[in-house]
Design a protein around this motif. Sequence first.
Motif, PDB file in Angstrom:
ATOM      1  N   GLN A   1       0.846  -1.193   0.000  1.00 15.68           N
ATOM      2  CA  GLN A   1       0.000   0.000   0.000  1.00 15.68           C
ATOM      3  C   GLN A   1       0.878   1.239   0.000  1.00 15.68           C
ATOM      4  OE1 GLN A   1      -3.254  -0.370  -0.132  1.00 15.68           O
ATOM      5  NE2 GLN A   1      -3.972   1.732   0.075  1.00 15.68           N
ATOM      6  N   GLN A   3       0.609   5.537   0.030  1.00 18.95           N
ATOM      7  CA  GLN A   3      -0.178   6.767   0.146  1.00 18.95           C
ATOM      8  C   GLN A   3       0.664   7.924  -0.373  1.00 18.95           C
ATOM      9  OE1 GLN A   3      -1.384   6.790   4.305  1.00 18.95           O
ATOM     10  NE2 GLN A   3      -3.387   5.999   3.715  1.00 18.95           N
ATOM     11  N   TYR A  32       8.442   1.590  -7.493  1.00 18.15           N
ATOM     12  CA  TYR A  32       7.271   1.979  -8.272  1.00 18.15           C
ATOM     13  C   TYR A  32       7.605   3.050  -9.310  1.00 18.15           C
ATOM     14  CZ  TYR A  32       3.794  -0.457  -5.400  1.00 18.15           C
ATOM     15  OH  TYR A  32       3.033  -1.405  -4.778  1.00 18.15           O
ATOM     16  N   THR A  34       6.360   6.396 -11.089  1.00 16.46           N
ATOM     17  CA  THR A  34       5.545   7.500 -10.615  1.00 16.46           C
ATOM     18  C   THR A  34       5.309   8.485 -11.750  1.00 16.46           C
ATOM     19  OG1 THR A  34       7.484   8.724  -9.848  1.00 16.46           O
ATOM     20  CG2 THR A  34       6.374   7.312  -8.244  1.00 16.46           C
ATOM     21  N   VAL A  97       0.852  10.143  -8.941  1.00 14.74           N
ATOM     22  CA  VAL A  97       0.387   8.761  -9.043  1.00 14.74           C
ATOM     23  C   VAL A  97       1.586   7.822  -8.985  1.00 14.74           C
ATOM     24  CG1 VAL A  97      -1.600   9.482 -10.421  1.00 14.74           C
ATOM     25  CG2 VAL A  97       0.468   8.681 -11.549  1.00 14.74           C
ATOM     26  N   GLY A  99       2.719   3.308  -9.214  1.00 14.26           N
ATOM     27  CA  GLY A  99       2.303   1.922  -9.431  1.00 14.26           C
ATOM     28  C   GLY A  99       3.470   1.056  -9.811  1.00 14.26           C
ATOM     29  N   PRO A 100       3.293  -0.272  -9.714  1.00 14.58           N
ATOM     30  CA  PRO A 100       4.393  -1.198  -9.985  1.00 14.58           C
ATOM     31  C   PRO A 100       4.687  -1.390 -11.470  1.00 14.58           C
ATOM     32  CG  PRO A 100       2.413  -2.396  -9.391  1.00 14.58           C
ATOM     33  CD  PRO A 100       2.097  -0.941  -9.213  1.00 14.58           C
ATOM     34  N   SER A 104       0.834   2.217 -15.686  1.00 14.21           N
ATOM     35  CA  SER A 104      -0.341   1.665 -15.023  1.00 14.21           C
ATOM     36  C   SER A 104      -0.233   2.001 -13.551  1.00 14.21           C
ATOM     37  CB  SER A 104      -0.398   0.139 -15.207  1.00 14.21           C
ATOM     38  OG  SER A 104      -1.499  -0.395 -14.507  1.00 14.21           O
ATOM     39  N   PHE A 105      -1.033   2.977 -13.130  1.00 12.30           N
ATOM     40  CA  PHE A 105      -0.832   3.547 -11.806  1.00 12.30           C
ATOM     41  C   PHE A 105      -1.988   3.194 -10.879  1.00 12.30           C
ATOM     42  CE2 PHE A 105       2.825   5.575 -13.305  1.00 12.30           C
ATOM     43  CZ  PHE A 105       2.566   6.082 -14.563  1.00 12.30           C
ATOM     44  N   SER A 106      -1.622   2.535  -9.776  1.00 16.22           N
ATOM     45  CA  SER A 106      -2.631   2.031  -8.843  1.00 16.22           C
ATOM     46  C   SER A 106      -2.986   3.037  -7.767  1.00 16.22           C
ATOM     47  CB  SER A 106      -2.113   0.760  -8.168  1.00 16.22           C
ATOM     48  OG  SER A 106      -1.629  -0.168  -9.105  1.00 16.22           O
ATOM     49  N   TYR A 107      -2.080   3.949  -7.479  1.00 11.30           N
ATOM     50  CA  TYR A 107      -2.245   4.841  -6.336  1.00 11.30           C
ATOM     51  C   TYR A 107      -2.237   6.294  -6.785  1.00 11.30           C
ATOM     52  CZ  TYR A 107      -0.988   0.515  -4.044  1.00 11.30           C
ATOM     53  OH  TYR A 107      -0.954  -0.785  -3.648  1.00 11.30           O
ATOM     54  N   TRP A 108      -3.181   7.050  -6.211  1.00 14.04           N
ATOM     55  CA  TRP A 108      -3.343   8.459  -6.553  1.00 14.04           C
ATOM     56  C   TRP A 108      -3.351   9.294  -5.295  1.00 14.04           C
ATOM     57  CZ3 TRP A 108      -4.650  10.523 -11.576  1.00 14.04           C
ATOM     58  CH2 TRP A 108      -4.625   9.565 -12.593  1.00 14.04           C
TER      59      TRP A 108
END
Length: 118
Positions: A1, A3, A32, A34, A97, A99-100, A104-108
């Motif tokens: 996770q 943030q 990640y 970014t 943003v 993401g791994p 393709s970004f999972s977190y914003w």
Amino acid sequence: QVQLVESGGGTVQAGDSLRLSCVASGRAFTTYYTAWFRQAPGKERQFVASIGYSGDRIYYTDFVKGRFTISRDNANHTVYLQMTSLKPEDAAVYYCVAGPLEHSFSYWGQGTQVTVSS
């Protein structure tokens, strides 16, 4: 996770500069990809710039090339967007943003407002 918390937005005049910061929590951040996106009122969200986890693989959208610089400091879990020669059309909420996977970004983050007056 992960943030993400952005800061550094504000109101400036055309031609001014701003530096946005994005501080990330979570050890995975250093592995990640970014990026920064932005969204102006009534417009679709736009990709601005991205950077690989080791600081390479940097991409910019055409309308910011030569004016914006993306960078990251993995030791401090921070991503930056240095913006120069700002134009009124750069006004938007800017989102950080992560993401791994590349592109393709999972977190914003929650976004930071940039306003540019002419």
